[in-house]
Design an enzyme around this catalytic site. Sequence first.
Site, PDB file in Angstrom:
ATOM      1  CD  GLN A   1      28.933  31.331  65.568  1.00  0.00           C
ATOM      2  OE1 GLN A   1      29.120  32.195  66.482  1.00  0.00           O
ATOM      3  NE2 GLN A   1      29.489  30.630  66.632  1.00  0.00           N
TER       4      GLN A   1
ATOM      5  CG  PHE B   1      34.051  36.611  68.330  1.00  0.00           C
ATOM      6  CD1 PHE B   1      35.027  35.922  68.367  1.00  0.00           C
ATOM      7  CD2 PHE B   1      33.686  37.416  67.912  1.00  0.00           C
ATOM      8  CE1 PHE B   1      36.062  35.765  68.011  1.00  0.00           C
ATOM      9  CE2 PHE B   1      34.438  38.299  67.424  1.00  0.00           C
ATOM     10  CZ  PHE B   1      35.714  37.515  66.822  1.00  0.00           C
TER      11      PHE B   1
ATOM     12  NE  ARG C   1      31.775  22.978  76.253  1.00  0.00           N
ATOM     13  CZ  ARG C   1      32.466  22.195  75.492  1.00  0.00           C
ATOM     14  NH1 ARG C   1      34.057  21.812  76.213  1.00  0.00           N
ATOM     15  NH2 ARG C   1      32.315  21.221  74.844  1.00  0.00           N
TER      16      ARG C   1
ATOM     17  CB  THR D   1      28.394  18.271  76.172  1.00  0.00           C
ATOM     18  OG1 THR D   1      27.517  19.292  75.974  1.00  0.00           O
ATOM     19  CG2 THR D   1      29.672  18.889  76.529  1.00  0.00           C
TER      20      THR D   1
ATOM     21  CD  GLU E   1      34.540  27.257  72.066  1.00  0.00           C
ATOM     22  OE1 GLU E   1      34.504  25.997  72.068  1.00  0.00           O
ATOM     23  OE2 GLU E   1      33.375  27.421  72.388  1.00  0.00           O
TER      24      GLU E   1
END
Length: 766
Positions: free
Chosen positions: A202, A233, A315, A447, A718
């Site tokens: 990714q 994922f 998170r 973030t 997500e």
Amino acid sequence: MLHSPSRIGTSMPHDSARKHVTGEAVYVDDQPEYAGQLYACVGGSRVAHGKLKSMNLEKVRQAQGVIDVITAADIPGQLDIGPVFPGDPLLVESEIEYLGQPLFAVLATSHELARRAVTLGVAEVEPLEPVLDLEQAIKQEFYVRPPHRMQRGDVDKALAGASRRFTGMLQVGGQEHFYLEGQASIAIPGEDGGVNILTSTQNPTEAQKLVAEVLGIPMNLVNAETRRMGGGFGGKETHGSPWSCIAAVFARRTGKVVSCRLSRRDDMVMTGKRHNFLNRYDVGFSEQGEITAISYLLAGQCGYSPDLSDAIVDRAMFHCDNAYYIPDVLIDGLRCKTHTVSNTAFRGFGGPQGVITMEAVIDQIAFNVTKDPLEIRKLNLYDTDKRNVTPYHQQIESYTVPAIIEQLENDSDYWRRREAVRQFNQSSPVLKKGLALTPVKFGISFTVSHLNQAGALVHVYTDGSIHLNHGGTEMGQGLMTKVAQIVAEEFQVNPSRVVVSATRTDKVPNTAPTAASSGTDINGMAALNAARTIKQRMVEFLAQQYKVEQKEIVFQNDQVSAGENMLTFEQAAKSAWLGRVSLSSTGFYKTPKIHYDRETASGRPFFYYANGAAVSEVVIDTLTGETRVLRADILHDVGNSINPAIDIGQVEGGYIQGLGWLTSEELKWDKEGRLLTDSPATYKIPAVSDAPEIFSVRLMENAPNSEPTIFRSKAVGEPPLMLAISAWCAIRDAVAAAGDYNTFPELHAPATPEQILQSVNGVRSR
Ligand code: MTE
Ligand code: QUE
Ligand code: MOS
């Protein structure tokens, strides 16, 4: 004049859909073998914690087919590949920190021979006491990173003054990614000591950077390329790169093409998973069930190293309000260290572990004030007016949860079914049904602010075909299809003109990982900007050429009109080329408005929120603990959908993956720290037969994003995973029925049959 059909909002099939089913889609391990290609395999530690004294690798070297063996001492450049903070040696130099941690690597003439040779390695280890358990790590304050706190108001005072109050604890399990294609990399040595990496990642930029550092060469000698993944994922954000590094080191040493592909067992043992959490809460509320204060302690099990855990526990903290306003609130987040594999990103990135805790709190409040949980949910929702400040001081704006709940409550026939469930349970001693509606509010943006940037590269060729590159990677989520639709829309041409190619760091540099659901938001915008630049150049040229105003140049239906003159798109491209106009452009985008000060834990970390809600109805068997989801109704807000078919696929897939996390997927380690659930025989992901019998997924209509995102869409990757929390809450409701709703059942996640039986025993023995 004909009106162009819009390419946005069209359910175009995934660009690889046919190739996925015919087998023509090429994954890393499908590459044709190169002459003399070699295969790498990694040898892991057999203890969880210890000092590595020495290794005897003689038998490994002498094994059939073995060409080369390396240890930490053979790494030419940097050994530590920690993505944010150090702590991840590519191969162990001195301290072993988990069972399975790579100690050495073998290169052989086939995968099979490499795997056999690896078993012959012997390590002399001075054992050290491991910390294997989250509770122990909490007790010993054993952390990979310091704790972090968010707060608003005076929680102690508010809790002391609350008319009702309870404390509680929730264990939330981890999750194995179980992508169908495992970790895989091929290193192809090139000129000047450079290397080309084909990898399932990714994060191609991370692979490029780490390979360069490990080899001790500049980044411009390394190209990383990803055509597609068979699922990521989150498991291929940072944990895809070590295998590229191993392959690159061997390629450098031998001058040969090297493949490093993990066996399923090695993949499950050697790569991180979703963080399990142990969360505590102290909740104050009114007689009506209105929350007045919550104090949270969220503890995530990070494993041996920091990896992305700082951002992941953050998170979780950002999402333990879920969709509800908490007047006075304090959140402490712990990053606990254990001698287990380093946990990593997984769809939701800590968010789900926060959201489920809040939903457990809501259920307990509802039980306490004897109201339906849906009433308590509605009572405590944020609004965009007064009750609109999060624990991190961001004002709630793009928030559609109240409207979603209102519609879903009706569409799913919630209240009639609530009554039907109660009646069923009265006359059914063994099977018990449960029902729950839970919302999701998920913050969109990394973030970590600097990651919210993207680049693209668009070429228009003289035959009118278009070549598109951007920094995002395809992992099945349909990113390439959506971005191609966006580019086609800008040029008003058929999307079939746009060719999607592999993501490559030599085409688009310095990219963020494809993560945080932001792929389409940021790469789509960068690609749009690139296309717009080319289009504007064509407009300027054609206006001059045909002596008309720029506004008279109109792109429509694969054609370009210049006043009275009509050109096909290819004629327009060709004449621009003849006029020496550049038909190639980069594009760039950075997310606006976001800022976050971690020191004060305040700001606007999220550009906007994605919202949705689900109603799940379950039945449990109180004798066997088995569960089944009878029906799921989902209403999800993706703003103006760019591709409804792909978005609905994401919602369905997210819900099912979440259902697996919360009902059947359970990770177990033995007392030595050995992963016991290391194959599909012992780790149960959902099957087709686990899908709800009635599964209704709808996208909210006429709901453009209130922020100026790409075509006013919203990220979808997500957030839907958390819709499955409704099934977990429904299971608890069913267990409560087994105790005639007299006791609030203790239930942790995952709600496996074993967990459900324990919970049923709990409510029946009182
Ligand atoms: N869908 C498929 N089919 N395969 C995947 O690996 N990953 C999820 C989600 N949906 C994933 C998926 C995760 S964790 C993220 S962050 C997003 O897709 C990433 O893609 P996007 O940003 O383009 O939505
Ligand atoms: C959500 C995410 C990620 C995130 C923050 C989020 C994510 C990710 C990182 C990250 C952080 C620091 C780094 C880095 C990556 O942060 O996926 O390389 O240096 O990788 O809120 O999904
Ligand atoms: Mo997704 S966990 O942000 O890769």
